[in-house]
Every structure is written in C-alpha cells, then in structure tokens.
Design a protein around this motif. Structure first.
Motif, PDB file in Angstrom:
ATOM      1  N   LEU A   1       0.861  -1.211   0.134  1.00 26.70           N
ATOM      2  CA  LEU A   1      -0.084  -0.006  -0.094  1.00 26.70           C
ATOM      3  C   LEU A   1       0.838   1.248  -0.168  1.00 26.70           C
ATOM      4  O   LEU A   1       0.675   2.257  -0.555  1.00 26.70           O
ATOM      5  CB  LEU A   1      -1.069  -0.055   1.329  1.00 26.70           C
ATOM      6  CG  LEU A   1      -2.190   0.796   1.366  1.00 26.70           C
ATOM      7  CD1 LEU A   1      -2.994   0.734   0.065  1.00 26.70           C
ATOM      8  CD2 LEU A   1      -2.791   0.777   2.395  1.00 26.70           C
ATOM      9  N   MET A   2       1.924   1.240   0.836  1.00 28.73           N
ATOM     10  CA  MET A   2       2.944   2.358   0.795  1.00 28.73           C
ATOM     11  C   MET A   2       3.264   2.451  -0.564  1.00 28.73           C
ATOM     12  O   MET A   2       3.604   3.713  -1.085  1.00 28.73           O
ATOM     13  CB  MET A   2       3.939   1.832   1.746  1.00 28.73           C
ATOM     14  CG  MET A   2       4.735   3.167   2.002  1.00 28.73           C
ATOM     15  SD  MET A   2       6.104   2.722   3.181  1.00 28.73           S
ATOM     16  CE  MET A   2       5.448   1.711   4.542  1.00 28.73           C
ATOM     17  N   GLY A   3       3.818   1.654  -1.204  1.00 29.03           N
ATOM     18  CA  GLY A   3       4.182   1.566  -2.857  1.00 29.03           C
ATOM     19  C   GLY A   3       3.445   2.152  -3.611  1.00 29.03           C
ATOM     20  O   GLY A   3       3.615   3.037  -4.527  1.00 29.03           O
ATOM     21  N   TYR A   4       2.044   1.885  -3.360  1.00 28.55           N
ATOM     22  CA  TYR A   4       1.027   2.316  -4.421  1.00 28.55           C
ATOM     23  C   TYR A   4       0.738   3.894  -4.105  1.00 28.55           C
ATOM     24  O   TYR A   4       0.807   4.519  -4.848  1.00 28.55           O
ATOM     25  CB  TYR A   4      -0.387   1.720  -3.755  1.00 28.55           C
ATOM     26  CG  TYR A   4      -1.563   2.355  -4.691  1.00 28.55           C
ATOM     27  CD1 TYR A   4      -1.974   1.947  -5.693  1.00 28.55           C
ATOM     28  CD2 TYR A   4      -2.453   3.463  -3.818  1.00 28.55           C
ATOM     29  CE1 TYR A   4      -3.133   2.705  -6.493  1.00 28.55           C
ATOM     30  CE2 TYR A   4      -3.601   3.967  -4.419  1.00 28.55           C
ATOM     31  CZ  TYR A   4      -3.735   3.678  -5.698  1.00 28.55           C
ATOM     32  OH  TYR A   4      -4.733   4.269  -6.445  1.00 28.55           O
ATOM     33  N   TYR A   5       0.828   4.315  -2.733  1.00 31.34           N
ATOM     34  CA  TYR A   5       0.797   5.945  -2.484  1.00 31.34           C
ATOM     35  C   TYR A   5       2.080   6.705  -2.964  1.00 31.34           C
ATOM     36  O   TYR A   5       2.085   7.693  -3.197  1.00 31.34           O
ATOM     37  CB  TYR A   5       0.518   5.888  -1.057  1.00 31.34           C
ATOM     38  CG  TYR A   5      -0.714   5.695  -0.726  1.00 31.34           C
ATOM     39  CD1 TYR A   5      -1.947   6.365  -1.189  1.00 31.34           C
ATOM     40  CD2 TYR A   5      -0.955   4.862   0.272  1.00 31.34           C
ATOM     41  CE1 TYR A   5      -3.335   6.212  -0.753  1.00 31.34           C
ATOM     42  CE2 TYR A   5      -2.569   4.602   0.766  1.00 31.34           C
ATOM     43  CZ  TYR A   5      -3.386   5.173  -0.120  1.00 31.34           C
ATOM     44  OH  TYR A   5      -4.748   4.712   0.498  1.00 31.34           O
ATOM     45  N   ILE A   6       3.235   6.091  -3.180  1.00 29.70           N
ATOM     46  CA  ILE A   6       4.479   6.625  -3.707  1.00 29.70           C
ATOM     47  C   ILE A   6       4.560   7.129  -4.956  1.00 29.70           C
ATOM     48  O   ILE A   6       4.211   6.314  -5.807  1.00 29.70           O
ATOM     49  CB  ILE A   6       5.532   5.833  -3.275  1.00 29.70           C
ATOM     50  CG1 ILE A   6       5.938   5.888  -1.928  1.00 29.70           C
ATOM     51  CG2 ILE A   6       6.921   6.769  -3.897  1.00 29.70           C
ATOM     52  CD1 ILE A   6       7.010   4.794  -1.590  1.00 29.70           C
ATOM     53  N   SER A   7       4.301   8.457  -5.209  1.00 28.37           N
ATOM     54  CA  SER A   7       4.250   8.845  -6.568  1.00 28.37           C
ATOM     55  C   SER A   7       5.608   8.757  -7.315  1.00 28.37           C
ATOM     56  O   SER A   7       6.610   8.844  -6.866  1.00 28.37           O
ATOM     57  CB  SER A   7       3.755  10.425  -6.556  1.00 28.37           C
ATOM     58  OG  SER A   7       4.507  11.227  -6.079  1.00 28.37           O
ATOM     59  N   PHE A   8       5.656   9.017  -8.579  1.00 26.09           N
ATOM     60  CA  PHE A   8       7.024   9.208  -9.446  1.00 26.09           C
ATOM     61  C   PHE A   8       7.686  10.289  -8.913  1.00 26.09           C
ATOM     62  O   PHE A   8       8.950  10.106  -8.869  1.00 26.09           O
ATOM     63  CB  PHE A   8       6.619   9.155 -11.096  1.00 26.09           C
ATOM     64  CG  PHE A   8       7.671   9.129 -11.767  1.00 26.09           C
ATOM     65  CD1 PHE A   8       8.433   7.765 -12.080  1.00 26.09           C
ATOM     66  CD2 PHE A   8       8.123  10.318 -12.471  1.00 26.09           C
ATOM     67  CE1 PHE A   8       9.473   7.773 -12.813  1.00 26.09           C
ATOM     68  CE2 PHE A   8       9.370  10.366 -13.221  1.00 26.09           C
ATOM     69  CZ  PHE A   8       9.956   8.935 -13.613  1.00 26.09           C
ATOM     70  N   GLU A   9       7.000  11.282  -8.809  1.00 29.06           N
ATOM     71  CA  GLU A   9       8.084  12.422  -8.264  1.00 29.06           C
ATOM     72  C   GLU A   9       8.467  12.291  -6.850  1.00 29.06           C
ATOM     73  O   GLU A   9       9.490  12.728  -6.590  1.00 29.06           O
ATOM     74  CB  GLU A   9       6.895  13.892  -8.278  1.00 29.06           C
ATOM     75  CG  GLU A   9       6.418  14.049  -9.605  1.00 29.06           C
ATOM     76  CD  GLU A   9       5.395  13.459 -10.169  1.00 29.06           C
ATOM     77  OE1 GLU A   9       4.735  13.744 -11.050  1.00 29.06           O
ATOM     78  OE2 GLU A   9       4.817  12.535  -9.174  1.00 29.06           O
TER      79      GLU A   9
ATOM     80  N   LYS B   1      12.350  12.610  -5.835  1.00 25.82           N
ATOM     81  CA  LYS B   1      12.994  13.476  -4.875  1.00 25.82           C
ATOM     82  C   LYS B   1      14.180  12.616  -3.880  1.00 25.82           C
ATOM     83  O   LYS B   1      15.044  13.456  -3.275  1.00 25.82           O
ATOM     84  CB  LYS B   1      11.861  13.946  -3.925  1.00 25.82           C
ATOM     85  CG  LYS B   1      10.997  14.923  -4.427  1.00 25.82           C
ATOM     86  CD  LYS B   1       9.961  15.497  -3.744  1.00 25.82           C
ATOM     87  CE  LYS B   1       8.973  16.357  -4.368  1.00 25.82           C
ATOM     88  NZ  LYS B   1       7.890  16.842  -3.449  1.00 25.82           N
ATOM     89  N   LEU B   2      13.925  11.605  -3.760  1.00 22.64           N
ATOM     90  CA  LEU B   2      14.843  10.690  -2.886  1.00 22.64           C
ATOM     91  C   LEU B   2      16.261  11.001  -3.520  1.00 22.64           C
ATOM     92  O   LEU B   2      17.331  10.786  -2.783  1.00 22.64           O
ATOM     93  CB  LEU B   2      14.741   9.126  -2.683  1.00 22.64           C
ATOM     94  CG  LEU B   2      13.511   8.844  -2.000  1.00 22.64           C
ATOM     95  CD1 LEU B   2      13.284   7.390  -2.200  1.00 22.64           C
ATOM     96  CD2 LEU B   2      13.500   9.337  -0.582  1.00 22.64           C
ATOM     97  N   GLN B   3      16.356  11.037  -5.020  1.00 27.01           N
ATOM     98  CA  GLN B   3      17.791  11.411  -5.522  1.00 27.01           C
ATOM     99  C   GLN B   3      18.292  12.619  -5.112  1.00 27.01           C
ATOM    100  O   GLN B   3      19.636  12.864  -5.383  1.00 27.01           O
ATOM    101  CB  GLN B   3      17.432  11.229  -6.978  1.00 27.01           C
ATOM    102  CG  GLN B   3      17.033  10.070  -7.457  1.00 27.01           C
ATOM    103  CD  GLN B   3      17.595   8.698  -7.147  1.00 27.01           C
ATOM    104  OE1 GLN B   3      17.151   7.910  -6.394  1.00 27.01           O
ATOM    105  NE2 GLN B   3      18.724   8.677  -7.491  1.00 27.01           N
TER     106      GLN B   3
END
Length: 329
Positions: free
Chosen positions: A165-173, A177-179
């Motif tokens: 579910l966490m992965g589902y909520y993580i957007s491409f942007e 941003k982690l980069q």
C-alpha cells in the motif's frame, strides 16, 4: 489517491528494474546463506541483513507498479494466480509431493498468492480513509490470531500489505525526490541500519505465523512487528536511493524476475541437500563462492531461454483452465 503521471507509468522505470534485479539476486543469496546460517556467524549476519528489507522492498515495488488498480485487478488471475497454479503443479511433480495442496504455498510461491490478494483488494483498500494506518493496525492485530498462519499465506499477506500500500501511494515525483539526498548519506544510513539488524536480531523476524506461534508474548510480538515495519521502511527508502536511475546491465534482468523468483528454489533445494560441502570453509572463501553461485543461478533463470520455457508452461496451464471454464459453462 496518488496522482498518476502518464510518462512514468507508460514507460519502463529503469531504476525500478535495476532495483528488482538486485533484489532478486538477494533473494537467491538469502536462500543460500539461510542453508548455512549455523555454519558461521558471518553467514547468519548476511542472512539477517537481507531478510530485514528485501521482502518489504519487493512488496513496496509491487504496490508502486499497481497504480492502475483496475488493470492490476483484471490481470491478477492471468499474471499472478495462473503462475501460482503452474508452479505448485510443477513443484509437486518435481518433488513428488502429493496430494497437491494449493492452500499451502511451496517455497517462494507464497509471494504470488499474497500478490494475488493484494491486487484484487487494492481498488477497495484505497477507498478507506487513512488506509495505510488502518492496515498497519490490522496487521498488528492479526498477529495475535493463531488462525492467521501459512494457510493461503495469510500471515505474510497481512504483514506485507502495508508495504504494498505504501508503494501504491508513492508517486513518481516522490520517488525521484529521494535522488536529491546525497549518495554518501544514504549509503552510511543504509549501512548503519544493516549494523542494527545484525546486532538486534538473533534470527530474521518470522513472518510466516503470528506472535504465539513464533515464540512471542503479545507485547513482544507487537513491539517486534513495529520495529520490523520501521526498519524495513527505512532500509527500503535508503536502498532505492542507492540504485542507479539509468539503463544498465541490470535493467533487462529486472523485467523477468518472476522466473528467477520461482525456479531458483529447485537448485536451492539441491544445495540444501549438501550441508557439509561449504560448512568447513571460512567465510572469506565461502561467501564469495555463495555470491558466484547466486550469480550463476540468477543468470540461468533470467535468460531468454528460461523465460520462453516458463511462458510455454504458463500457456499450457492457461489453456487448460480456460478449456475447463468453457466446458463448465
């Protein structure tokens, strides 16, 4: 609901493919060192590190790739359940394990069964207000139920669904941003968390059953599961920062991880039948050998010939299922 980006979802995400390649390599390595975890503390330490984050990370990536939940649900049967049925049949025949029990997943196939449930349910789950904390609390609660165990992979399904579910909520942007965080900082943080896993755990956290069945009191079980969630989440985010975003030698292998995920277990079972082969070796010799064996197994089951053989087998099962369904109608 997370905002969808057509460009991110229509094209392959090289960073995700690269991460999947490294993770499936760690799956193979983890199963090898598991067999020799008692031979040397170094093997046990590697085992604890891998199992602290690779399954949470895999679940998170599966959720990230399920943003089109309508398509995910529609293809759950053909892309997930059919491969599960194929593997269970092939594994039972190969291991001469009869009668066939589809309610108890064999070796790594539990992930397919859990993924099937996740993809079926994600469309409804995201309609629940505060879905992520709700399912985190639910996972903590079901750990107290002895009925939630390896049957239909229910324990693992509940434990890893919050990561999905966490992965589902993580957007491409948000992923990109982690980069922005320095690579060195992510590396040091990830290494520190690896050290924590080594010193904190005596064995990897058990996910196959509830608290009582794995030797915990209710309080201990709740505490350990919360720590597992925090550690798995933190290690996953730092790990993805360490993965290159550009296409490289790993990228192509990341597209076909399911064949490695399922069929490497055949060779692992063979290796486990020879426990005395590597036990006398010191870790500075044994661990490099394990890495080479893992790389060879990874290559064998990720090349196009293995993929074609897998697709041929899946095709047979699909035709049999559809013919049966048509006959019933």
């Amino acid at each position: 609901m997370p905002k969808q980006q057509p460009s991110a979802l229509s094209n392959r995400d090289y960073q995700i493919d690269n991460a999947k390649s490294l993770l499936i390599f760690l799956v193979v390595l983890g199963h090898i060192v598991e067999a020799w975890q008692n031979a040397n503390p170094v093997y046990l330490d590697v085992y604890k590190i891998i199992y602290s984050f690779h399954l949470p990370m895999f679940s998170l990536i599966s959720g990230y790739l399920a943003k089109n939940f309508v398509k995910a649900r529609e293809k759950a049967f053909s892309e997930v359940l059919i491969p599960y049925l194929f593997w269970e049949l092939a594994f039972s025949i190969g291991m001469r394990r009869f009668p066939l029990n589809l309610f108890a997943a064999s070796f790594t196939s539990w992930y397919l069964l859990s993924l099937f449930f996740w993809r079926l349910f994600i469309k409804d789950a995201v309609k629940i207000r505060f879905a992520l904390p709700v399912f985190l609390v639910l996972s903590l609660y079901v750990g107290s139920l002895p009925q939630v165990n390896e049957f239909l992979s229910l324990s693992r399904t509940f434990i890893f669904f919050p990561f999905f579910l966490m992965g589902y909520y993580i957007s491409f942007e948000a992923k990109n941003k982690l980069q922005k965080y320095p690579f060195a900082v992510a590396f040091i943080a990830f290494a520190a968390l690896c050290a924590f896993a080594v010193f904190y755990y005596e064995k990897p956290y058990p996910v196959h059953a509830g608290y009582a069945a794995t030797g915990y009191t209710l309080f201990e079980g709740l505490k350990e599961r919360v720590i597992y969630y925090l550690l798995g989440t933190a290690m996953s985010f730092f790990f993805i920062r360490l993965i290159p975003k550009k296409k490289n030698i790993l990228t192509g292998y990341g597209e076909n991880t399911i064949v490695v995920f399922l069929f490497h277990s055949v060779l692992i079972v063979g290796l486990k039948s020879m426990p005395d082969v590597f036990s006398p070796m010191p870790p500075y010799i044994g661990l490099p050998i394990f890495l080479v064996i893992s790389a060879v197994i990874f290559w064998i089951f990720s090349n196009r010939w293995s993929l074609r053989a897998y697709e041929w087998g899946i095709g047979l099962v699909k035709r049999a299922v559809y013919m049966y369904d048509k006959a019933e109608k």
